[in-house]
Motif scaffolding. Structure first.
Motif, PDB file in Angstrom:
ATOM      1  N   LYS B 284       0.767  -1.246   0.000  1.00 44.62           N
ATOM      2  CA  LYS B 284       0.064  -0.043  -0.165  1.00 44.62           C
ATOM      3  C   LYS B 284       0.814   1.007  -0.269  1.00 44.62           C
ATOM      4  O   LYS B 284       0.557   2.172  -0.761  1.00 44.62           O
ATOM      5  N   GLU B 287       2.511   1.723  -3.405  1.00 41.59           N
ATOM      6  CA  GLU B 287       1.349   2.070  -4.491  1.00 41.59           C
ATOM      7  C   GLU B 287       1.145   3.563  -3.948  1.00 41.59           C
ATOM      8  O   GLU B 287       0.974   4.309  -5.250  1.00 41.59           O
ATOM      9  N   ARG B 288       1.243   4.213  -2.985  1.00 45.70           N
ATOM     10  CA  ARG B 288       1.151   5.722  -2.772  1.00 45.70           C
ATOM     11  C   ARG B 288       2.328   6.411  -3.244  1.00 45.70           C
ATOM     12  O   ARG B 288       2.276   7.619  -3.555  1.00 45.70           O
ATOM     13  N   ASP B 331       3.397  12.814   7.446  1.00 46.31           N
ATOM     14  CA  ASP B 331       2.914  12.416   8.882  1.00 46.31           C
ATOM     15  C   ASP B 331       3.769  11.871   9.695  1.00 46.31           C
ATOM     16  O   ASP B 331       4.974  11.492   9.255  1.00 46.31           O
ATOM     17  N   VAL B 456      -0.481   4.171   7.487  1.00 48.14           N
ATOM     18  CA  VAL B 456      -0.585   4.193   6.039  1.00 48.14           C
ATOM     19  C   VAL B 456      -1.854   4.210   5.349  1.00 48.14           C
ATOM     20  O   VAL B 456      -2.315   4.627   4.230  1.00 48.14           O
ATOM     21  N   ARG B 457      -2.818   3.466   6.190  1.00 46.75           N
ATOM     22  CA  ARG B 457      -4.430   3.452   6.053  1.00 46.75           C
ATOM     23  C   ARG B 457      -4.827   5.024   5.981  1.00 46.75           C
ATOM     24  O   ARG B 457      -5.635   5.406   5.198  1.00 46.75           O
ATOM     25  N   LYS B 458      -4.655   5.681   7.035  1.00 45.91           N
ATOM     26  CA  LYS B 458      -5.088   6.866   7.262  1.00 45.91           C
ATOM     27  C   LYS B 458      -6.445   7.114   7.841  1.00 45.91           C
ATOM     28  O   LYS B 458      -6.829   7.786   8.624  1.00 45.91           O
ATOM     29  N   ARG B 459      -7.382   6.380   7.209  1.00 43.82           N
ATOM     30  CA  ARG B 459      -8.572   6.399   7.288  1.00 43.82           C
ATOM     31  C   ARG B 459      -9.097   5.850   8.921  1.00 43.82           C
ATOM     32  O   ARG B 459      -8.523   4.602   9.126  1.00 43.82           O
ATOM     33  N   PRO B 460      -9.527   6.572   9.976  1.00 39.71           N
ATOM     34  CA  PRO B 460      -9.959   6.288  11.128  1.00 39.71           C
ATOM     35  C   PRO B 460     -11.028   4.911  10.900  1.00 39.71           C
ATOM     36  O   PRO B 460     -11.729   4.654   9.786  1.00 39.71           O
ATOM     37  N   LEU B 463     -14.707   5.392  10.541  1.00 42.80           N
ATOM     38  CA  LEU B 463     -15.217   6.064   9.273  1.00 42.80           C
ATOM     39  C   LEU B 463     -15.552   5.073   8.080  1.00 42.80           C
ATOM     40  O   LEU B 463     -14.828   4.493   7.417  1.00 42.80           O
TER      41      LEU B 463
END
Lengths: 464, 464
Positions: B284, B287-288, B331, B456-460, B463
């Motif tokens: 992941k 990919e980013r 981050d 890496v995911r960042k999304r809580p 959510l």
């Protein structure tokens, strides 16, 4: 280290026309004049033929090969008649191989015995009439300059012109955006000598206004004109004779003037020839780690100044495109042979960006904005990470549409709103070259190499 | 999709202590109390032992395993005596395995039958005396909360605490920077219910001031305190009970509250367990296209809050170092087991920069500055291109000292002005890991994987 006087004496030997130089150019002038006079009297016309420009003012540099001739019809001649017949006469003056040029008025341009000859039809303006066009003003410029310059000052104009040529700021045409011959003359008239011009210019600040005739009150001219350099034309108070001078050329002249006074050297006037090698240029680029992208397309058939206007605007559109997609453009330059190719040379911090791009969303307390933001990005296909909260804001990391500058240009360059002429060429075809790919361009167009080399080197040749 | 009531009913089953939960904790409390009382009467001392905290207020969550006990000496007891004897008694209360903790006062912390027990010696404060320390205030908090909360509201406090835990903002300790248990109680007291707290919090703006007792005039408290959330302590008007709440936790709570009311789900309270795989996390990241750098060093022996203060400051110094050398930090996060390791995790836009760096010089007309600039850079070893003029300025392209983030950290991290304790650990040794190198860290410290994965995911997790 040489003194200024030593340098100037040496330069003067090369810039001051010798008796032979003068004889050679006058032979060409006389020949053309004779041809035109013969053609005129065959038509029963009474008119004057006058030498204008630096030849008339005796401020030309020995290596110049320009002749400006004016065919002057008597006051009251109709404009259409003067133009039609004037161009006919001009053509008979130069024989084969002429072409029509356009500034504000049409004129005939031809190459005769190694000289570039411009023949301009015009009508005598009456006493007290105001000059309206560049053509009208030319004889007035000649008169003014002749009255103000003595021989020493004329030589100083030659030095100043050669200095400007050497540092690359000579010429009012759009391609250069520099100092015209007339502006060089006015600077010497205003400050008194070559050295004085350089001394004063080295002290110029962000804007300089020179109003030799004192047409305006203190501070008034600053308001009327907004170029970095304002030189109120002594023969036309409404005109800035330095309007063509770009900030780049203005600043370069200031810097070179100051530097020359401290370190006088002939290299300001005659920059050394560089040995340019493809490999070394590309190696240097690689060492710095930046990337060069070149867009090549065809050249629209346009008068030089119109062409360069469109080329520069297109270049800035290309820069804008790259920046819109987050590429950092370090430098840019357009090149054209004014015949077949137009090239846009762009130096980028990097040719490739990472796939992800952080996109800033609303602050968490703007509820409606947050709702829209989350709706858009929670199921968004282009989301690589997030949405997430950092500090008081939402952010999301999105997939870039383009990560390669080359691909971006290939896909989007033809969609830019370029001028009609440029657009036609781009539609016919354009190619994008990156870094080592540029080598094949050099083989096709060797003149490009020194352009690219200057862009990679960056340091002006006069700077030691 | 569930209604809020369905979700809350389900959550309540898990957060409300059952009679068995209560019995179990009271057995432990009685045992310790008995031990202390016995030891006290053996010394002929008269004192009270009181349960404090969420147990006393009956606002604890079923899964909580904390017991707070206060040994209260009579008014007038000398401070030294109370402290010395108090700690002795506390130790005899828990038997083996205690350790000394320090907040404002020393206390005994021990693990008894699966509970974390804090025993705090204190002196009764007289009627009308002002509380000075957290220890003095605690009984007042208990009294206030007991008076204000009925059973329904106590359950709402449990819901709110669990909500805060689920979204990661529970706890006033520096490591979290979130909402204390007392603050949760005050929020329910102020707004009336769990749902009301969320409704109001979802409307909070950049700053919120709550002054339940109306100690201050309109706008006055905003001036006195400068945290994003100000909750004037009902038992001490000079104290902000929400001072620990960071902007990050404040914003997260606002966002989660608003989102929960629209999409109620138990996942806000009990985030789903993630299946974290090393390969997927690293993929992941790849990919980013960003880079992860981890600095690992030893852990100084310090009380938790002191440690986290130093760790956070060190993290920001590392960020500053990277930014000073032009790395873009996307981050950052610190991690520690509070025993052996401290890790600084930094996400960078790129781990490698190009060799050249454009350095802006003076405008051409600042003659003295230009002189110095050119003197410095004309013969400079670190010059890759230029000096050159662009627009009205001089520029030069210099060689970067560091192009690799890893090398920069390896060479410069130990030179940062970290705290004495951190410095000692760093001097003993530290290692830097980049991208795929991090894999070996995961093997050594598996808990790190979920930290990195979250970054890496960042999304809580709440959510959806």
């Amino acid at each position: 280290m040489h003194t200024i006087q030593e340098v100037l004496t040496e330069v003067m030997k090369r810039v001051k026309p010798s008796p032979e130089d003068r004889e050679r150019v006058m032979r060409v002038v006389d020949k053309i004049k004779g041809n035109i006079e013969k053609a005129a009297s065959a038509r029963g016309l009474k008119l004057r033929i006058e030498v204008e420009g630096s030849l008339a003012k005796d401020t030309w540099v020995a290596t110049d090969r320009d002749i400006d001739l004016f065919i002057i019809f008597p006051h009251g001649t109709s404009k259409d008649f003067a133009q039609e017949i004037g161009l006919e006469l001009a053509k008979s003056g130069v024989g084969e191989g002429w072409r029509l040029g356009y500034a504000e008025h049409p004129y005939v341009e031809a190459s005769v015995d190694g000289y570039t000859v411009d023949i301009v039809p015009s009508i005598e303006i009456g006493e007290g009439e105001r000059p309206v066009t560049a053509v009208d003003r030319t004889p007035l410029h000649t008169k003014f300059v002749l009255k103000k310059l003595d021989e020493k000052m004329r030589d100083d104009v030659r030095l100043l012109k050669q200095f400007m040529k050497g540092i690359g700021v000579y010429g009012a045409e759009l391609k250069v955006g520099g100092f015209s011959g007339y502006l060089c003359e006015l600077l010497v008239i205003n400050y008194g000598s070559f050295e004085k011009v350089l001394e004063e210019a080295s002290k110029w600040k962000s804007r300089t206004v020179i109003d030799y005739m004192k047409y305006y009150k203190e501070g008034e001219a600053e308001q009327l004109f907004n170029s970095p350099l304002v030189m109120i034309d002594p023969v036309d108070r409404r005109r800035n004779a330095a309007a063509a001078v770009s900030l780049q050329c203005y600043a370069t002249f200031i810097a070179a003037a100051g530097r020359f006074l401290e370190n006088p050297s002939r290299e300001y006037f005659f920059p050394p020839k560089e040995q340019v090698e493809i490999n070394k240029t590309l190696e240097k680029l690689k060492e710095r780690g930046s990337s060069l992208v070149v867009v090549k397309t065809g050249c629209p058939k346009l008068p030089s100044d119109v062409l360069w206007g469109e080329v520069q605007r297109s270049l800035m559109k290309a820069v804008g495109l790259l920046e819109r997609y987050d590429f950092v453009v370090l430098d840019q330059k357009a090149w054209s042979d004014e015949e077949r190719h137009v090239l846009f040379i762009l130096e980028l911090e990097m040719r490739r960006l990472r796939k992800g791009k952080v996109h800033q969303g609303p602050k968490v307390w703007y509820q409606e904005d947050v709702k829209r933001f989350l709706e858009k990005h929670l199921k968004g296909e282009n989301v690589l990470a997030g949405p997430s909260i950092k500090g008081d804001r939402w952010y999301v990391e999105l997939k870039r549409k383009y990560t390669e500058a080359k691909e971006l240009l290939e896909r989007e360059f033809a969609k830019l709103s370029l001028s009609k002429d440029m657009m036609e060429e781009v539609k016919k075809g354009f190619s994008v070259y990156v870094d080592e790919e540029i080598e094949e361009l050099f083989i096709e167009e060797p003149r490009l190499l020194s352009e690219v080399n200057a862009l990679v080197r960056k340091r002006p040749l006069w700077l030691k």
